[in-house]
Design a protein around this motif. Sequence first.
Motif, short mmCIF file in Angstrom:
data_model
loop_
_atom_site.label_atom_id
_atom_site.label_comp_id
_atom_site.label_asym_id
_atom_site.label_seq_id
_atom_site.Cartn_x
_atom_site.Cartn_y
_atom_site.Cartn_z
N THR A 337 0.81 -1.22 0.00
CA THR A 337 0.00 0.00 0.00
C THR A 337 0.85 1.27 0.00
O THR A 337 0.33 2.35 -0.19
CB THR A 337 -0.92 0.05 1.24
N ILE A 354 -5.73 -1.15 -0.08
CA ILE A 354 -5.96 -2.28 -0.98
C ILE A 354 -7.11 -3.11 -0.42
O ILE A 354 -7.14 -3.40 0.78
CB ILE A 354 -4.70 -3.15 -1.13
N ILE A 368 0.48 -7.00 -5.54
CA ILE A 368 -0.69 -6.14 -5.60
C ILE A 368 -0.24 -4.75 -5.15
O ILE A 368 0.22 -4.59 -4.01
CB ILE A 368 -1.83 -6.64 -4.71
N VAL A 372 -5.43 -0.62 -5.24
CA VAL A 372 -6.10 -1.63 -6.07
C VAL A 372 -7.23 -2.31 -5.30
O VAL A 372 -7.11 -2.56 -4.11
CB VAL A 372 -5.08 -2.68 -6.57
N LYS A 373 -8.30 -2.63 -6.02
CA LYS A 373 -9.39 -3.44 -5.48
C LYS A 373 -9.49 -4.73 -6.29
O LYS A 373 -9.64 -4.68 -7.52
CB LYS A 373 -10.71 -2.68 -5.52
N ILE A 374 -9.39 -5.86 -5.61
CA ILE A 374 -9.53 -7.16 -6.24
C ILE A 374 -10.96 -7.64 -6.01
O ILE A 374 -11.38 -7.82 -4.87
CB ILE A 374 -8.54 -8.19 -5.66
N VAL A 386 -0.25 -6.42 -10.28
CA VAL A 386 -1.56 -5.79 -10.44
C VAL A 386 -1.45 -4.31 -10.11
O VAL A 386 -1.12 -3.93 -8.99
CB VAL A 386 -2.61 -6.46 -9.53
N THR A 387 -1.73 -3.46 -11.09
CA THR A 387 -1.61 -2.01 -10.92
C THR A 387 -2.96 -1.29 -10.98
O THR A 387 -3.02 -0.10 -10.72
CB THR A 387 -0.69 -1.43 -11.99
N SER A 388 -4.02 -2.01 -11.36
CA SER A 388 -5.35 -1.40 -11.43
C SER A 388 -6.40 -2.41 -10.96
O SER A 388 -6.10 -3.61 -10.80
CB SER A 388 -5.66 -0.95 -12.86
N ASP A 389 -7.60 -1.95 -10.72
CA ASP A 389 -8.66 -2.79 -10.17
C ASP A 389 -8.91 -4.03 -11.03
O ASP A 389 -8.82 -3.98 -12.26
CB ASP A 389 -9.96 -2.00 -10.04
N VAL A 390 -9.26 -5.12 -10.36
CA VAL A 390 -9.59 -6.38 -11.03
C VAL A 390 -11.08 -6.64 -10.81
O VAL A 390 -11.55 -6.69 -9.67
CB VAL A 390 -8.75 -7.55 -10.49
#
Length: 422
Positions: A337, A354, A368, A372-374, A386-390
């Motif tokens: 984070t 996150i 991550i 970012v939001k997974i 992972v650099t952007s929301d999934v």
Amino acid sequence: MSNKISVITVVYNDVKNIRQTMESFFSQTWEDKEYIVVDGGSTDGTADIIKEYADRLAWWCTEKDKGIYDAMNKGILHANGKWINILNCGDAYCANDSLRRMIECSKDINSTDVIYGNAIAITENEDKHMEAGNDISKLEYSAIYRHGCSLVRTSTHLKYMFALDKKKLIGFALDYDMIYRMYHSGCKFEKVDVDVQTYDVEGASNNIYKSIKYNYRITTQYGWSLQKFIFFVKALCAVYTKQSYLFRLVRDFIFEFLLNNMLPCVCSWKIRRLCLKLMGISIGKDTFISKDVYFMTPRMFKIGNDSDINRGCLLDARGGISIGNSVSISHNVSIVTGGHHLNSPTFAGKYMPIEIGDYAWLGIGCTILQGVKIGKGAVVCAGAVVTSDVEPYAVVAGTPAKKIKERTHDLSYKCKWNILFT
């Protein structure tokens, strides 16, 4: 039904920031909005910049006033929208869709008086995500969100203007006084998970001792109570204590040496679990965390039920990490984070939360990154960054991670770990 938003900016002699703040408003994708700018009679060129936008403003003025809260009251009286938001000069919206998301994320917009969200505090050395409080009852003791990060129903705001007659008593805390009076009258508050505004910490209200004193005066205006007095004393003691070298020594010994060097040597998960909870980590039922896991700022880390975290993981929770239920985090995963501004002369830090949804699976060695939001049921393949929301149920791979396929939505498992001495 219309949900027109009236945004009010008050300013005085701030030619350096006024254009940036105004452009932040005009960049908002929520179309049903109006802009009101109240200038206190600036002499440094601020008024000239405002005039450039005159045909795009619902109302504006440049004249002397009695200070920032008098100017806000003036703006409120000229608002024609259903909601009011205050955008102080020098502040900005976190994203172009901040206002839109506040409206769309509200689950009870027709009966709510105040919708509020999160903020990002800006200092010379760092940007820090400031999570708004979820427990409305805590407004009884102190503010749980930043006033600029809220939408207040206009009809409600007209009933609860800023009490200028209290200015000598509570100074820069007239905004919390207004919030406190709304809370005590039974107004309905709703939190939305939206980052609303960035704000500069170095301002008139950046005096922690005065803030504590003013808060105490506000919360006792309807009568003295022992609980509030204890809260006031504890707040003062906490400020004094945190400034001491001894506090830093003890804090670092517990949350660095004991947590990350000694605790991994304990082979019993029950004992480790108890110690982790005592250190402020929120751990759900039947969740397991392996020994060799490195924590940063454990009090900002929470994980739900039936999840597991394997060995070698880095859990940097300085900006806040929230993990849901039935989540599997494989070996050597890094959840980060924290970071820095690339072009900052002071190498200023940046901390963003996150979130990892239920049934997510993070593969071996993936990373991550902050903010970012997974989504629920998503899968991050081994080694991905992972650099952007999934999005929910997406399977992503690569650097940076891209969606390669979709996972089944029919998920009902629980992550169980039954190996002794781990």
